[in-house]
Scaffold this motif. Structure first.
Motif, PDB file in Angstrom:
ATOM      1  N   VAL A   7       0.867  -1.156   0.000  1.00  0.00           N
ATOM      2  CA  VAL A   7       0.000   0.000   0.000  1.00  0.00           C
ATOM      3  C   VAL A   7       0.903   1.204   0.000  1.00  0.00           C
ATOM      4  O   VAL A   7       1.852   1.240   0.754  1.00  0.00           O
ATOM      5  N   ILE A   8       0.614   2.152  -0.800  1.00  0.00           N
ATOM      6  CA  ILE A   8       1.506   3.290  -0.767  1.00  0.00           C
ATOM      7  C   ILE A   8       0.758   4.565  -1.080  1.00  0.00           C
ATOM      8  O   ILE A   8      -0.057   4.626  -1.981  1.00  0.00           O
ATOM      9  N   ARG A   9       0.936   5.501  -0.244  1.00  0.00           N
ATOM     10  CA  ARG A   9       0.309   6.793  -0.463  1.00  0.00           C
ATOM     11  C   ARG A   9       1.349   7.838  -0.118  1.00  0.00           C
ATOM     12  O   ARG A   9       1.854   7.879   0.975  1.00  0.00           O
ATOM     13  N   PHE A  10       1.679   8.618  -1.075  1.00  0.00           N
ATOM     14  CA  PHE A  10       2.730   9.596  -0.850  1.00  0.00           C
ATOM     15  C   PHE A  10       2.172  10.981  -0.678  1.00  0.00           C
ATOM     16  O   PHE A  10       1.253  11.373  -1.364  1.00  0.00           O
ATOM     17  N   SER A  11       2.768  11.712   0.211  1.00  0.00           N
ATOM     18  CA  SER A  11       2.607  13.144   0.082  1.00  0.00           C
ATOM     19  C   SER A  11       3.984  13.696   0.356  1.00  0.00           C
ATOM     20  O   SER A  11       4.669  13.279   1.268  1.00  0.00           O
ATOM     21  N   LYS A  13       6.715  15.666   1.750  1.00  0.00           N
ATOM     22  CA  LYS A  13       6.918  16.488   2.933  1.00  0.00           C
ATOM     23  C   LYS A  13       8.031  17.476   2.653  1.00  0.00           C
ATOM     24  O   LYS A  13       8.814  17.282   1.740  1.00  0.00           O
ATOM     25  N   LYS A  42      -8.961   8.371  -5.817  1.00  0.00           N
ATOM     26  CA  LYS A  42      -9.998   9.265  -5.293  1.00  0.00           C
ATOM     27  C   LYS A  42     -10.055  10.537  -6.137  1.00  0.00           C
ATOM     28  O   LYS A  42      -9.117  11.325  -6.147  1.00  0.00           O
ATOM     29  N   ARG A 122      -9.500  14.967   1.835  1.00  0.00           N
ATOM     30  CA  ARG A 122      -8.408  14.191   2.413  1.00  0.00           C
ATOM     31  C   ARG A 122      -8.035  13.010   1.506  1.00  0.00           C
ATOM     32  O   ARG A 122      -8.884  12.245   1.103  1.00  0.00           O
ATOM     33  N   GLY A 123      -6.757  12.912   1.185  1.00  0.00           N
ATOM     34  CA  GLY A 123      -6.299  11.795   0.359  1.00  0.00           C
ATOM     35  C   GLY A 123      -6.715  11.876  -1.096  1.00  0.00           C
ATOM     36  O   GLY A 123      -6.706  10.879  -1.808  1.00  0.00           O
TER      37      GLY A 123
ATOM     38  N   MET B   1      -0.044  12.480   4.680  1.00  0.00           N
ATOM     39  CA  MET B   1      -0.103  11.086   5.101  1.00  0.00           C
ATOM     40  C   MET B   1       0.729  10.232   4.150  1.00  0.00           C
ATOM     41  O   MET B   1       0.601  10.310   2.955  1.00  0.00           O
ATOM     42  N   GLU B   2       1.563   9.450   4.704  1.00  0.00           N
ATOM     43  CA  GLU B   2       2.425   8.623   3.868  1.00  0.00           C
ATOM     44  C   GLU B   2       2.632   7.309   4.585  1.00  0.00           C
ATOM     45  O   GLU B   2       3.027   7.285   5.734  1.00  0.00           O
ATOM     46  N   TYR B   3       2.329   6.242   3.916  1.00  0.00           N
ATOM     47  CA  TYR B   3       2.623   4.969   4.552  1.00  0.00           C
ATOM     48  C   TYR B   3       2.802   3.901   3.498  1.00  0.00           C
ATOM     49  O   TYR B   3       2.333   4.022   2.374  1.00  0.00           O
ATOM     50  N   ASP B  33      -8.106   3.825   5.714  1.00  0.00           N
ATOM     51  CA  ASP B  33      -7.411   5.045   6.100  1.00  0.00           C
ATOM     52  C   ASP B  33      -8.415   6.191   6.089  1.00  0.00           C
ATOM     53  O   ASP B  33      -9.571   6.015   5.701  1.00  0.00           O
ATOM     54  N   MET B  34      -7.985   7.355   6.542  1.00  0.00           N
ATOM     55  CA  MET B  34      -8.931   8.448   6.728  1.00  0.00           C
ATOM     56  C   MET B  34      -9.384   9.070   5.402  1.00  0.00           C
ATOM     57  O   MET B  34     -10.255   9.927   5.383  1.00  0.00           O
ATOM     58  N   ALA B  35      -8.759   8.648   4.314  1.00  0.00           N
ATOM     59  CA  ALA B  35      -9.251   9.096   3.012  1.00  0.00           C
ATOM     60  C   ALA B  35     -10.378   8.184   2.521  1.00  0.00           C
ATOM     61  O   ALA B  35     -10.980   8.453   1.489  1.00  0.00           O
ATOM     62  N   ALA B  96      -2.965   8.026  14.027  1.00  0.00           N
ATOM     63  CA  ALA B  96      -3.646   9.223  13.536  1.00  0.00           C
ATOM     64  C   ALA B  96      -4.439   8.983  12.256  1.00  0.00           C
ATOM     65  O   ALA B  96      -5.436   9.635  12.002  1.00  0.00           O
ATOM     66  N   ASP B  97      -4.023   8.012  11.465  1.00  0.00           N
ATOM     67  CA  ASP B  97      -4.500   7.980  10.090  1.00  0.00           C
ATOM     68  C   ASP B  97      -5.364   6.785   9.710  1.00  0.00           C
ATOM     69  O   ASP B  97      -5.748   6.655   8.554  1.00  0.00           O
TER      70      ASP B  97
END
Ligand SMILES: Nc1nc2c(ncn2[C@@H]2O[C@H](COP(=O)(O)OP(=O)(O)OP(=O)(O)O)[C@@H](O)[C@H]2O)c(=O)[nH]1
Ligand SMILES: [Mg+2]
Lengths: 229, 130
Positions: A7-11, A13, A42, A122-123, B1-3, B33-35, B96-97
């Motif tokens: 699973v990967i979601r980048f933002s 930083k 999304k 969000r996201g 958010m990054e994971y 997740d929160m999205a 948090a997420d």
């Protein structure tokens, strides 16, 4: 993408040290599930109140009702205004072996619902900005776009980097003699810096509704495909 | 958010959800997740809930409740739970997420469920922590 990633979601930083696997071209990659071989994207329809965001999703839902197996989720007031969001999941089939699930959301456009609007954002992976072509809504469009920019920034995202499509809605009103902003004015007001793809549309009749959606999906997929190897 | 999670980590998460919750008789459990993205979902095979819509609504609902908490000066509300005639739904934040959502029937008591959810959340936290 590195091996074994599920699973990967980048933002991005501030420090830019998100690691070797983070391509900085776009702020965000969609949500990739290597185990289920599934991608969740999304897409949020944003714009001024009564601009036609919900009508866009309703049209898509009607048009593709054979392919969309679930109900469209809407949270609205009695007066039919979006109170929280609309949600429409849309499977577009496989890309490189991955099941791609597009999740269409709308935000409530009314100014007072800014905190819920921010929650929906969000996201977010991609945006369709639905502007209202009516002359009397000129200022509202500009304010809504500024509001989008501000709310994206609260998630450290830039309106200039996220995949974005503009839709100038309600073009059909011109036929009824209702004053409508010319395309050039809308471009100048909203798109002179963004230079995003834009469509003249009518969510009511469906004109360019599907094209708008296809455009945003293909922009998102292009950034995604590079990383789905 | 990054994971990011490896396949192994996901397997462990599913194992935890299976052993700590499903095996105890809950109907359906999912981690999002929160999205509103679904990370893992398991059910007892008898459910036909639309997980993706539930996830979108659960994330939105949780976000709204958190904002309410902030406005009245609470960090968060400790119990988030909706009781239904046949099924009830329980939410638990994971760091948090993330959000763990559990749907369970009358035969499971809320007290027991909360205990088990807390255990599962503890284990999942260890996996998700960077
Ligand atoms: N003539 C015309 N009317 C439209 C069009 N699109 C939407 N409308 C009408 O405009 C009104 C508002 O549309 P909605 O889709 O609810 O607008 P919205 O952007 O979701 O509004 P909020 O939920 O308040 O943010 C409705 O009465 C629609 O029927 C269009 O292309 N042409
Ligand atoms: Mg609406």
């Amino acid at each position: 993408m590195y091996d074994g990633l599920f699973v990967i979601r980048f933002s991005v930083k501030g420090n830019g040290s998100s690691g070797k696997h983070c391509p900085a071209r776009y702020l965000i990659l969609a949500f990739v599930n290597l185990k289920k071989k599934e991608v969740q994207v999304k897409v949020v329809y944003y714009g001024p109140g009564r601009g036609g965001k919900t009508t866009n999703l309703e049209y898509i839902y009607k048009r593709f009702n054979k392919r969309i197996k679930t109900e469209m989720v809407t949270i609205k007031t009695h007066g039919d205004r979006t109170l929280f969001f609309d949600f429409l999941p849309f499977d577009i089939g496989k890309i490189k072996g991955y099941d791609v699930k597009i999740q269409l959301y709308t935000v409530p456009g009314q100014v007072k619902y800014d905190s819920t609007r921010r929650l929906v954002l969000r996201g977010v992976d991609a945006i369709v900005f639905v502007a209202d072509s009516m002359k009397v809504r000129r200022e509202k469009n500009i304010l809504a776009l500024k509001n989008l920019q501000k709310n994206l920034l609260s998630y450290k995202k830039s309106i200039f980097k996220i995949p974005l499509v503009l839709q100038y809605n309600k073009r059909d009103l011109a036929d009824q003699g209702i004053p409508v902003l010319p395309f050039e004015i809308l471009e100048k007001d909203l798109n002179s810096q963004l230079k995003a793809p834009s469509f003249e549309a009518s969510a009511m009749s469906g004109e360019n509704v599907v094209q708008t959606m296809k455009q945003i999906i293909s922009m998102t997929m292009r950034s995604l495909q590079r990383d789905l190897k | 958010m990054e994971y990011s999670l490896g396949q192994e980590e996901l397997d462990v998460i599913e194992e935890v959800l299976q052993e700590d919750l499903l095996d105890l008789g809950v109907n359906c459990v999912f981690l999002i997740d929160m999205a509103g993205n679904v990370i893992a979902n398991l059910d007892n095979g008898q459910m036909e809930h639309d997980i993706y819509s539930l996830a979108a609504l659960a994330a939105g609902n949780f976000g709204a409740v958190s904002e309410m908490a902030k406005i009245i000066g609470e960090d968060e509300f400790s119990l988030l739970f909706h009781k239904g005639e046949k099924e009830s739904i329980h939410f638990s934040k994971v760091m948090a997420d993330f959000l763990l959502v559990t749907i369970f029937g009358k035969e499971t008591s809320l007290g027991f469920l909360r205990l088990k959810v807390a255990e599962a959340v503890g284990k999942i936290r260890k996996i998700l922590e960077p």
